[in-house]
Design an enzyme around this catalytic site. Structure first.
Site, PDB file in Angstrom:
ATOM      1  N   THR A  34      -5.135  -3.551   1.875  1.00  0.00           N
ATOM      2  CA  THR A  34      -3.924  -4.058   2.512  1.00  0.00           C
ATOM      3  C   THR A  34      -2.999  -4.687   1.490  1.00  0.00           C
ATOM      4  O   THR A  34      -3.456  -5.212   0.466  1.00  0.00           O
ATOM      5  CB  THR A  34      -4.298  -5.120   3.568  1.00  0.00           C
ATOM      6  OG1 THR A  34      -3.123  -5.823   4.001  1.00  0.00           O
ATOM      7  CG2 THR A  34      -5.265  -6.158   3.005  1.00  0.00           C
TER       8      THR A  34
ATOM      9  N   TYR B 179      -8.368 -13.168   5.655  1.00  0.00           N
ATOM     10  CA  TYR B 179      -8.348 -11.709   5.805  1.00  0.00           C
ATOM     11  C   TYR B 179      -8.028 -11.038   4.470  1.00  0.00           C
ATOM     12  O   TYR B 179      -8.755 -10.165   3.995  1.00  0.00           O
ATOM     13  CB  TYR B 179      -7.328 -11.298   6.868  1.00  0.00           C
ATOM     14  CG  TYR B 179      -6.972  -9.830   6.806  1.00  0.00           C
ATOM     15  CD1 TYR B 179      -7.931  -8.859   7.062  1.00  0.00           C
ATOM     16  CD2 TYR B 179      -5.681  -9.416   6.467  1.00  0.00           C
ATOM     17  CE1 TYR B 179      -7.616  -7.500   6.984  1.00  0.00           C
ATOM     18  CE2 TYR B 179      -5.358  -8.068   6.397  1.00  0.00           C
ATOM     19  CZ  TYR B 179      -6.330  -7.117   6.655  1.00  0.00           C
ATOM     20  OH  TYR B 179      -6.016  -5.777   6.574  1.00  0.00           O
TER      21      TYR B 179
END
Length: 327
Positions: A119, A143
């Site tokens: 990501t 995350y």
């Protein structure tokens, strides 16, 4: 190459299921491995499914021995940034321990081609835009940190082991299969396009915009929306690249074009022809004002060029969400 079996871990989820569709279209045999905590059984349509958890080494060994995949595509992860702040332990257990368990099983089975869903959150707050792969990685939430830790582990597996990997850093995945077979379906939904479409469909009370005073062209955040089928194509190309002996590499996946939240909402109104209430509220902590990819490296390494623009993203998403039988 084509004809090979590919284990798609998390293949019942949004991006994983679209990648299974593309793998099947290109002659591969996708096998889905999923615990169905966030994935959908009805999204498994292009190959067999094996139920299991990536933290369960015995189950992984069993599935790898049964199907003997040539490569692994790893999508399975907890992904909601807000949840990662509330419950970081679950994110480390799933995203880090689960992935390391999967990697150990892969190595024991002699699999040395691994494609990892990462990501742009690994970059943290951008120092310059568009972001290229040399931008420093300082993630600002659990995350992003879990994904960054796995990226570092993969670099070590490559340097000191025999496992080669392609790390794909997504920007904002959006859109759906144009034939309406699968699409974006999260519970709860937190992504901008489905939330705005639900507002246009009258399924929710309007749409909230976090921050209207950013240093952008209209004061709202800028994001790089990439069609999920373009992401799927990049994953299949990454598998082909590794199976042909390609070296480990990390690549951005975005269009290189930024869209503000206001522009996005205007485009959704244009496609739907349904105005909906929009409320501007304060900034959300941790939001970067602009996240746009430099995708030159993915073009150079994989020959990957995104095919779909924002209007096609929104049209495909609208058609999917407007289907009355959806969820």
């Amino acid at each position: 190459m084509a004809g090979e079996t590919v284990l798609v871990v998390g293949g019942a989820g949004y991006i994983g299921s679209h990648t299974c569709l593309d793998l099947a279209n290109k002659g591969y045999r996708p096998v889905v491995f999923d615990n169905f905590s966030n994935g959908h059984r009805e999204f498994v349509r292009w190959g067999p499914a094996e139920e299991g958890d990536i933290r369960d080494r015995a189950r992984l060994d069993e599935v790898l021995a049964k199907h003997k995949p040539a490569a692994i595509l790893h999508f399975a992860a907890l992904i909601e940034v807000g949840e990662s702040v509330k419950d970081p332990v679950s994110f480390y257990e799933n995203n880090v321990i689960g992935t390391l368990t999967l990697l150990s099983a892969a190595q024991a089975a002699g699999i040395n081609a691994f494609v990892f869903s990462s990501t742009c959150a690994t970059y943290g707050l951008p120092q310059s835009v568009p972001l290229d792969e040399t931008h420093r990685q300082v993630p600002i939430n659990p995350y992003g940190r879990t994904k960054y830790i796995v990226e570092q582990a993969l670099a070590d597996y490559d340097q000191y082991g025999s496992l080669r990997s392609v790390v794909l850093r997504y920007f904002n995945a959006a859109g759906a299969d144009f034939e309406g077979r699968i699409g974006e379906w999260h519970q709860p939904e937190t992504h901008a396009i489905p939330l705005a479409i639900d507002a246009a469909l009258g399924r929710r009370q309007g749409f909230k915009v976090f921050g209207s005073d950013y240093e952008t062209r209209d004061g709202t955040c800028v994001r790089d929306y990439i069609h999920v089928l373009d992401l799927a194509d990049a994953h299949v190309r990454a598998v082909e690249y590794l199976l042909k002996g390609g070296d480990s590499v990390a690549l951005n996946l975005g269009t290189g074009t930024g869209t503000t939240v206001k522009e996005l909402l205007g485009a959704i109104e244009e496609v739907s022809n349904r105005p909906f209430p929009v409320e501007y509220i304060g900034r959300r902590e941790g939001d970067s004002h602009t996240l746009v990819a430099n995708n030159d490296k993915a073009r150079d390494v994989l020959g990957w060029v995104p095919q779909y623009d924002l209007s096609e993203i929104i049209r495909s998403a609208w058609d999917w969400h407007a289907k009355s039988n959806q969820h």
